[in-house]
Design an enzyme around this catalytic site. Structure first.
Site, PDB file in Angstrom:
ATOM      1  N   GLU A 169      63.251 -71.123 -33.566  1.00 55.82           N
ATOM      2  CA  GLU A 169      63.210 -69.935 -34.215  1.00 55.82           C
ATOM      3  C   GLU A 169      64.212 -69.130 -33.206  1.00 55.82           C
ATOM      4  OE1 GLU A 169      61.860 -67.408 -37.811  1.00 55.82           O
ATOM      5  OE2 GLU A 169      61.601 -66.450 -35.836  1.00 55.82           O
ATOM      6  N   HIS A 185      57.745 -52.893 -36.453  1.00 62.74           N
ATOM      7  CA  HIS A 185      56.256 -54.380 -35.735  1.00 62.74           C
ATOM      8  C   HIS A 185      55.314 -53.200 -35.451  1.00 62.74           C
ATOM      9  CE1 HIS A 185      54.990 -57.517 -33.775  1.00 62.74           C
ATOM     10  NE2 HIS A 185      55.406 -58.387 -34.893  1.00 62.74           N
TER      11      HIS A 185
END
Ligand code: 0O2
Length: 232
Positions: A169, A185
């Site tokens: 990714e 996050h």
């Protein structure tokens, strides 16, 4: 409300595996697969470094910095659990596309598409999926451009044979998007407790302000480049 990560359920799943001796086998299987993902990362990093080197001859470098990582076994198990996939080596290989990950940080929004185009044009990389969370931000305000790539990895001493194709990714985002995603996050994405709606709402507002700022910076950069071009 923010996402709740049910760590007790994960621990129960793992404990069940452990009792059947599967856990040790699974962890050692994950560990053995790591080399192939490391090689995949290395191949894409080389391509990105060439792009950076070429940019030295033009007036603008579309890449600010690059980070890479292979997901830790614990993080792999956590994601398999979070997505509700069965926990086995085969299932991990089939269901997780982001065991190997590269994050490219760009100065401006347009640079993201320059980097994505460059990767798309590589004959030896197969683009399996593109997700444009810039045109279509996630409901929480997350913005980034994601690509899932599949690529051949060759090992020394076995150059004629192409090993299994790993997925990788690539996340491409601006400095500003990365600033927001990193802090969000920490605050929210993997919180073990519920994040109140007001915090979720404020994070979304921050993401929108950051996006407007990114667009202004893009305009300013274009304005200056236009002036410079007229001078030449
Ligand atoms: P980590 O620990 O950062 O690697 P899908 O493939 O569509 O079934 P998935 O895998 O969630 O769903 O894909 P998606 O949405 O493209 O997200 C993959 C990665 O993008 C995440 O990996 C994060 O790194 C990042 N990401 C996605 N959404 C958010 C978000 O809302 N906030 C932040 N900060 N990052 C996000 P992991 O494995 O979840 O986490």
């Amino acid at each position: 409300m923010g996402q709740i990560y049910n760590s007790k359920k994960l621990m129960d799943d793992i404990a069940r595996l452990q009792s059947s001796h599967d856990l040790i086998e699974l962890l050692s299987g994950i560990q053995q697969s790591m080399a192939i993902y490391e090689s995949g990362i290395q191949e894409v990093l080389t391509k990105l470094e060439i792009l950076q080197r070429d940019a030295r001859f033009s007036k603008h470098n579309p890449i600010e910095s690059i980070k890479s990582r292979v997901k830790s076994p614990m993080s792999i198990l956590e994601k398999m659990h979070r997505k509700g996939f069965p926990i086995s080596l085969e299932s991990i290989k089939t269901n997780l596309n982001d065991i190997a990950g590269i994050r490219v940080i760009c100065p401006f929004i347009e640079d993201i598409y320059t980097v994505a185009d460059m990767l798309t044009r590589q004959d030896d990389l197969k683009v399996l999926e593109k997700k444009d969370y810039i045109q279509n931000p996630k409901p929480n305000g997350y913005r980034s451009y994601h690509m899932i790539l599949k690529m051949p990895v060759r090992f020394l001493g076995n150059t004629s044979e192409t090993a299994a194709l790993p997925c990788l990714e690539v996340q491409i985002r601006t400095i500003a998007m990365d600033f927001w995603a990193s802090l969000e996050h920490q605050i929210h994405y993997k919180a073990s407790h519920e994040v109140p709606d007001c915090v979720v709402g404020e994070l979304r507002e921050c993401a929108d302000i950051i996006s407007q700022t990114d667009q202004r910076m893009q305009r300013l950069s274009k304005q200056i480049r236009c002036m410079e071009d007229k001078k030449d």
